[in-house]
Design a protein around this motif. Structure first.
Motif, PDB file in Angstrom:
ATOM      1  N   HIS A  97       0.870   6.543   6.275  1.00 30.82           N
ATOM      2  CA  HIS A  97       0.950   5.782   5.027  1.00 30.82           C
ATOM      3  C   HIS A  97       2.028   6.425   4.161  1.00 30.82           C
ATOM      4  O   HIS A  97       1.907   7.584   3.779  1.00 30.82           O
ATOM      5  CB  HIS A  97      -0.395   5.813   4.292  1.00 30.82           C
ATOM      6  CG  HIS A  97      -1.559   5.454   5.152  1.00 30.82           C
ATOM      7  ND1 HIS A  97      -2.081   6.332   6.090  1.00 30.82           N
ATOM      8  CD2 HIS A  97      -2.312   4.333   5.217  1.00 30.82           C
ATOM      9  CE1 HIS A  97      -3.113   5.752   6.695  1.00 30.82           C
ATOM     10  NE2 HIS A  97      -3.264   4.545   6.191  1.00 30.82           N
ATOM     11  N   PHE A  98       3.080   5.656   3.850  1.00 35.52           N
ATOM     12  CA  PHE A  98       4.244   6.210   3.172  1.00 35.52           C
ATOM     13  C   PHE A  98       4.326   5.740   1.723  1.00 35.52           C
ATOM     14  O   PHE A  98       4.255   4.555   1.434  1.00 35.52           O
ATOM     15  CB  PHE A  98       5.518   5.799   3.915  1.00 35.52           C
ATOM     16  CG  PHE A  98       5.532   6.241   5.358  1.00 35.52           C
ATOM     17  CD1 PHE A  98       5.731   7.577   5.688  1.00 35.52           C
ATOM     18  CD2 PHE A  98       5.310   5.321   6.379  1.00 35.52           C
ATOM     19  CE1 PHE A  98       5.729   7.982   7.013  1.00 35.52           C
ATOM     20  CE2 PHE A  98       5.306   5.721   7.696  1.00 35.52           C
ATOM     21  CZ  PHE A  98       5.512   7.057   8.024  1.00 35.52           C
ATOM     22  N   LEU A  99       4.512   6.727   0.838  1.00 33.96           N
ATOM     23  CA  LEU A  99       4.669   6.423  -0.581  1.00 33.96           C
ATOM     24  C   LEU A  99       6.129   6.217  -0.952  1.00 33.96           C
ATOM     25  O   LEU A  99       6.440   5.593  -1.956  1.00 33.96           O
ATOM     26  CB  LEU A  99       4.094   7.560  -1.425  1.00 33.96           C
ATOM     27  CG  LEU A  99       2.565   7.698  -1.373  1.00 33.96           C
ATOM     28  CD1 LEU A  99       2.143   9.081  -1.819  1.00 33.96           C
ATOM     29  CD2 LEU A  99       1.913   6.643  -2.231  1.00 33.96           C
ATOM     30  N   THR A 100       7.042   6.746  -0.144  1.00 32.46           N
ATOM     31  CA  THR A 100       8.462   6.636  -0.455  1.00 32.46           C
ATOM     32  C   THR A 100       8.985   5.258  -0.057  1.00 32.46           C
ATOM     33  O   THR A 100       8.576   4.702   0.956  1.00 32.46           O
ATOM     34  CB  THR A 100       9.265   7.713   0.289  1.00 32.46           C
ATOM     35  OG1 THR A 100       8.951   7.634   1.688  1.00 32.46           O
ATOM     36  CG2 THR A 100       8.928   9.087  -0.220  1.00 32.46           C
ATOM     37  N   PRO A 101       9.911   4.694  -0.829  1.00 32.10           N
ATOM     38  CA  PRO A 101      10.396   3.339  -0.554  1.00 32.10           C
ATOM     39  C   PRO A 101      11.482   3.270   0.505  1.00 32.10           C
ATOM     40  O   PRO A 101      11.808   2.198   0.976  1.00 32.10           O
ATOM     41  CB  PRO A 101      10.950   2.897  -1.908  1.00 32.10           C
ATOM     42  CG  PRO A 101      11.391   4.175  -2.551  1.00 32.10           C
ATOM     43  CD  PRO A 101      10.404   5.219  -2.105  1.00 32.10           C
TER      44      PRO A 101
END
Length: 207
Positions: free
Chosen positions: A153-157
């Motif tokens: 799960h990635f928070l960076t765009p």
């Protein structure tokens, strides 16, 4: 913004870690259940160390049914990672139940299952991949499946093939324990799913 989002995850990690990787419920260790001659893997998850003792060796199978089930289960990552939650209609029956374990818990019925979108909204992207898989056809209309998964799960765009300067991600490792039923149209869908963590949730939070 990303730091704030990551901080939201910390209490979730603490709560999930307190439950441990097994999440065993003893009553599931019953070798005869509603799914023909298959072991009962619902309503509670089976501890990872007990699976080898209760799952029969697969000698012969209905390869058409196995392939259909594998394709049904493949729809789940497509739905979640593509943020197309209506695609979950292809995976679950209308009255399906999913036990996502802590901190989400049990979601009953397809509309409730689709609310997983609310919890995943904080992530820009997710990546679910499958590994080891066991599928057992119990009868012409029932089956079980155990599928190992890795979820990122990635928070960076940043979506390109570059190194994110401030990587923030949440990784989960475990398995889906599924009970499936054949539908009137010939497809297979999940009627009950247990999500079992096989390790701690891991935050990658570089500064």
């Amino acid at each position: 913004m990303y730091r704030k989002a990551a901080n939201v995850l910390l209490p979730i990690l603490a709560l999930a870690a307190s439950f441990g990787p097994g999440l065993a419920i003893a009553e599931t260790l019953n070798n005869s259940g509603s799914s023909g001659h298959c072991p009962t893997i619902a309503p509670g998850p089976v501890a990872i160390y007990d699976l080898d003792n209760i799952l029969p060796s697969v000698v012969s199978q209905d390869v058409v049914a196995v392939d259909a089930i594998r394709n049904t289960l493949a729809q789940y990552p497509f739905a979640i990672d593509g943020k197309n939650y209506d695609r979950l209609d292809k995976v679950f029956t209308q009255n399906a139940v999913v036990n996502y374990s802590a901190p989400i818990g049990v979601l009953s019925g397809l509309p409730a299952i689709k609310t997983i979108a609310d919890g995943l909204a904080m992530f820009n992207r997710t990546h679910h991949s499958y590994g080891t898989q066991y599928i057992k056809i119990c009868s012409p209309s029932s089956a079980i499946a155990i599928t190992y998964y890795t979820a990122s799960h990635f928070l960076t765009p940043d979506l390109g093939p570059t190194f994110a300067p401030d990587t923030q991600a949440l990784y989960a490792y475990g398995q889906y324990q599924d009970t499936l039923a054949k539908q009137n149209d010939g497809t297979w869908k999940v009627t009950y799913r247990n999500l079992v963590y096989q390790g701690p949730l891991i935050i990658d939070q570089n500064s």
